[in-house]
Design a protein around this motif. Structure first.
Motif, PDB file in Angstrom:
ATOM      1  N   GLY A   1       0.815  -1.206   0.000  1.00 33.88           N
ATOM      2  CA  GLY A   1       0.000   0.000   0.000  1.00 33.88           C
ATOM      3  C   GLY A   1       0.846   1.252   0.000  1.00 33.88           C
ATOM      4  N   SER A   2       0.857   1.929   1.137  1.00 36.65           N
ATOM      5  CA  SER A   2       1.480   3.255   1.206  1.00 36.65           C
ATOM      6  C   SER A   2       2.978   3.230   0.934  1.00 36.65           C
ATOM      7  N   VAL A   3       3.702   2.230   1.443  1.00 37.32           N
ATOM      8  CA  VAL A   3       5.154   2.224   1.286  1.00 37.32           C
ATOM      9  C   VAL A   3       5.540   2.122  -0.189  1.00 37.32           C
ATOM     10  N   ASN A   4       4.984   1.155  -0.877  1.00 35.56           N
ATOM     11  CA  ASN A   4       5.323   0.920  -2.278  1.00 35.56           C
ATOM     12  C   ASN A   4       4.972   2.111  -3.153  1.00 35.56           C
TER      13      ASN A   4
ATOM     14  N   ILE B   1       6.866   2.161 -11.616  1.00 33.84           N
ATOM     15  CA  ILE B   1       5.580   1.532 -11.315  1.00 33.84           C
ATOM     16  C   ILE B   1       5.772   0.618 -10.117  1.00 33.84           C
ATOM     17  N   GLY B   2       4.879   0.745  -9.140  1.00 33.78           N
ATOM     18  CA  GLY B   2       4.929  -0.101  -7.962  1.00 33.78           C
ATOM     19  C   GLY B   2       4.265  -1.446  -8.214  1.00 33.78           C
TER      20      GLY B   2
ATOM     21  N   VAL C   1       9.266  -1.078  -8.994  1.00 35.74           N
ATOM     22  CA  VAL C   1       9.469  -0.947  -7.552  1.00 35.74           C
ATOM     23  C   VAL C   1       8.712  -2.105  -6.909  1.00 35.74           C
ATOM     24  N   VAL C   2       9.455  -3.076  -6.398  1.00 33.87           N
ATOM     25  CA  VAL C   2       8.869  -4.363  -6.004  1.00 33.87           C
ATOM     26  C   VAL C   2       8.692  -4.458  -4.492  1.00 33.87           C
TER      27      VAL C   2
END
Length: 346
Positions: free
Chosen positions: A161-164, A179-180, A227-228
């Motif tokens: 959620g917020s972190v990614n 892209i997350g 961004v994984v």
């Protein structure tokens, strides 16, 4: 202060260099990254040996310091252009607003130079904070969080959620393209249940068996940094099962499967330390195993060095355990003079 000024110069120069060499990923203004570096006042420039005391222009042709930096950056960038760098991002580098901004600028700058970056992030402190808020308890074994179904639910909520999304948005805001992704998206990280070396059940902690490298290559080919988030998916009849994967484990495995040129693990210490707490600058695989055996390397450092060596075994040229507390550590390690820390090779 001088170091920070130098790194701002490096960030700015990489963007201009990218625009001049025609990087296919550079679709933003050459001055979109760290614009303050181009408008720095003469007083701040005087705090560094780089730049002229008579001018506010950052790129002063009379500056030997700038020329040295420019030559070093262009040489490093040329050698890595088109190659893959995988970065495990976490710790203070992620929780400090200033360091987080610098990291996102670094990723965007490298991307604009044609270096293909994959970010794999952690989020341990954020997970622990949320677990406390919701009253879910967890324990640790061998540097790994024992993950009940409830713990994984919270970890997935926080990481995916917020972190990614904050990281991918930060890279985009810095002038890059990101892209997350969750490790569950398109079965990016396919996992089986992991049992630790002592036979203890770690709950829903995943052992990465397969990486969907096709997905990552497709994104990299169109100039996007994946961004994984390290939440994996089960295999076969367990495709609906979520697994909590150590971010160092995920980064090392992804780097190896992608045959990355570099794998970086940002940490909250200077690198691997000996028993006298002195930095070990270089290690080979045999030395790493010996240091784990005699407990010089212990706790949370074990996954970092273990999966750094695994990445090297899979074909990564070098893995770096780098001090993420240093501003612009990523940029300095990849195209600068080195960010300190420990380099692991064959």
């Amino acid at each position: 202060e001088r170091y920070i000024s130098t790194m701002k110069l490096a960030v700015a120069f990489t963007t201009v260099l990218a625009s001049l060499v025609g990087s296919t990923t550079n679709t933003v203004s050459a001055f979109s990254i760290a614009p303050a570096a181009f408008t720095t006042t003469s007083s701040s420039l005087r705090s560094s040996s780089i730049g002229s005391s008579r001018s506010t222009q950052l790129f002063d042709s009379s500056s030997d310091g700038f020329a040295d930096i420019a030559l070093g950056i262009s040489e490093s960038a040329a050698s890595l252009r088109g190659k893959i760098v995988v970065v495990k991002y976490g710790g203070n580098a992620m929780t400090s607003p200033e360091l987080a901004l610098g990291f996102c600028q670094d990723v965007a700058a490298l991307q604009n130079l044609g270096i293909r970056v994959v970010v794999v992030h952690g989020g341990g402190p954020q997970i622990s904070s949320m677990l406390d808020q919701v009253g879910v308890e967890c324990t640790w074994e061998g540097g790994m969080r024992v993950s009940s179904e409830e713990v994984v639910d919270v970890a997935e909520m926080v990481l995916c959620g917020s972190v990614n999304k904050k990281i991918s948005a930060g890279i985009t805001s810095a002038g890059g393209h990101a892209i997350g992704l969750s490790g569950r998206d398109d079965s990016l990280l396919q996992c089986t249940k992991q049992i630790n070396k002592d036979g203890l059940d770690l709950g829903f902690v995943g052992q990465v068996e397969t990486v969907n490298t096709d997905l990552l290559h497709k994104l990299l080919d169109i100039g996007i940094t994946p961004v994984v988030s390290p939440i994996g998916t089960g295999i076969g009849e367990e495709t609906n099962v979520a697994y909590n994967v150590n971010a160092d484990v995920a980064a090392g495995r992804i780097a190896g499967e992608l045959q990355a040129s570099r794998a970086l693990f940002l940490t909250d210490i200077a690198g691997v330390l000996d028993k006298d707490m002195k930095l070990i600058e270089e290690l080979n695989i045999e030395q790493v195993n010996a240091l784990i055996e005699d407990e010089t390397i212990s706790g949370g450092m074990i996954p970092k060095v273990s999966y750094a060596t695994d990445a090297v075994k899979l074909g990564v040229e070098f893995a770096f355990i780098t001090d993420g507390r240093v501003p612009h550590a990523l940029l300095n390690e990849i195209i600068g003079t080195g960010g300190g820390g420990t380099r692991v090779g064959l």
